[in-house]
Design a protein around this motif. Sequence first.
Motif, PDB file in Angstrom:
ATOM      1  N   GLY A 218      79.164  -3.143 -10.479  1.00  0.00           N
ATOM      2  CA  GLY A 218      80.044  -2.007 -10.259  1.00  0.00           C
ATOM      3  C   GLY A 218      81.344  -2.413  -9.616  1.00  0.00           C
ATOM      4  N   HIS A 297      74.670   0.148 -13.183  1.00  0.00           N
ATOM      5  CA  HIS A 297      76.135   0.193 -13.059  1.00  0.00           C
ATOM      6  C   HIS A 297      76.487   1.303 -12.081  1.00  0.00           C
ATOM      7  N   ARG A 310      85.191   2.318 -14.038  1.00  0.00           N
ATOM      8  CA  ARG A 310      84.041   2.053 -14.912  1.00  0.00           C
ATOM      9  C   ARG A 310      84.460   1.221 -16.116  1.00  0.00           C
ATOM     10  N   VAL A 313      84.894  -2.435 -15.153  1.00  0.00           N
ATOM     11  CA  VAL A 313      83.615  -3.125 -15.011  1.00  0.00           C
ATOM     12  C   VAL A 313      83.059  -3.475 -16.388  1.00  0.00           C
ATOM     13  N   GLU A 314      83.140  -2.529 -17.328  1.00  0.00           N
ATOM     14  CA  GLU A 314      82.651  -2.788 -18.680  1.00  0.00           C
ATOM     15  C   GLU A 314      83.427  -3.943 -19.313  1.00  0.00           C
ATOM     16  N   LEU A 317      82.121  -7.159 -17.794  1.00  0.00           N
ATOM     17  CA  LEU A 317      80.780  -7.418 -18.313  1.00  0.00           C
ATOM     18  C   LEU A 317      80.852  -8.009 -19.713  1.00  0.00           C
ATOM     19  N   GLN A 327      71.713  -0.614 -19.608  1.00  0.00           N
ATOM     20  CA  GLN A 327      72.158  -0.215 -18.280  1.00  0.00           C
ATOM     21  C   GLN A 327      71.901   1.259 -18.013  1.00  0.00           C
ATOM     22  N   LEU A 329      73.779   4.242 -15.740  1.00  0.00           N
ATOM     23  CA  LEU A 329      74.951   4.605 -14.948  1.00  0.00           C
ATOM     24  C   LEU A 329      74.477   5.327 -13.691  1.00  0.00           C
TER      25      LEU A 329
END
Length: 422
Positions: A218, A297, A310, A313-314, A317, A327, A329
């Motif tokens: 996160g 996440h 968000r 972070v994606e 990743l 995942q 959320l």
Amino acid sequence: MRGCVVTLNSEPSATVDLNPARAILVGVAIGRAPGFDDTLDELALLAESAGDVAVARVVARRKSPDPALFIGSGKADEIKALIEMHRAEVVLFDQALGAAQQRNLERHLGVAVADRTMLILEIFADRAQSHEGKLQVELARLQYLSTRLVRRWSHLERQRGGIGNRGGPGEAQIELDRRMIGERIKSVKERLEKVKRQRNTQRKSRERSETFRVSLVGYTNAGKSTLFNKLVKARAYAADQLFATLDTTTRQMYLEEAGRNVSLSDTVGFIRDLPHKLVEAFEATLQEAAQADLLLHVVDAASPSRDEQRFEVERVLASIGASQVPQILVFNKADLLDQHQSPHTEVDTIVFDDGCHVPRVFISAQQGSGLEALRKLIAEFAAGVNASPWNSSDMAPISPCVSDDIDASALPESTGTFPLHA
């Protein structure tokens, strides 16, 4: 942050400044760059984490960076006046500066200048506790500074030659220092490779024992460490600050609903414009997320920038090969939401633009609400390794971002009562 100190010893040193430097924050929107933070709030938090205090903020817009001063001479003069007015000691830029631009700005402004990359590296250097974490930060700092030697050392214009001196007659001191840093980088990389092999051995051991691996990921300060402590009853360091946790911590967590233990790892937080070299240096640590069976996440539900955070972070990743790991959320800090934002259900699913179904759970790690629902979801994923926890006769096609054994259609879709752009 009164300037960057680099040592070529075995361990990087972090200094504590009891008198915080007075800093001027500068943000420059280049063209139509998306995600520009015109409030500079995140840069202010970074400055605070580095031990500085913001005394003024300057926002500018340019079609393209000025090759010499990045912001142009007019805006540079404006900042210089603010430096004199506020007795500032450092100027912090929210964008990455070229080595020449940084050097020119320091000469023009008469104070230290640092960009976002250097600021993050300094925070990481101060927060790293484990041997592995210190090595990773040192590697990133050395790689960053190897191209900026001319900025800090006054002796670099001297020539060193003659009998008994390294490098032969006439070789510039800067080349000697660059060679020393190059040798140090090579040494640190070799030691990190050893750490990577040790981590791989540990992962293979967990795989042989069929341990279900869960990793917390996160944006920084989303509440990962607080959630980690609540789930495993640990005492990992957690604080309301950016990058409170750098070193990966793994604990066993028993899930009564699944009748088994799973391993839970708390990993380093992400941030916008995370330096590429830092991502590379932390490869061994970030592999905890890429090799996990499930990602939690964690999103700061109360943050006005939650969607951008968000997405960032994606993006990270995806860059480390973890985009296909299933995942959940976890929308944390639900207790801080306004009443009209409060969700009508603890658990639902988000359907992304690519058709990906992802379970979402609203919690407050601080107050403990929603944790039972989260544990139940984790247990269902863990049980799904061998058997589907949701037996549905009309299984809907599931995107790779959700375990093939989990029927996301068994959860209600987002009610729309909580605004989120998927």
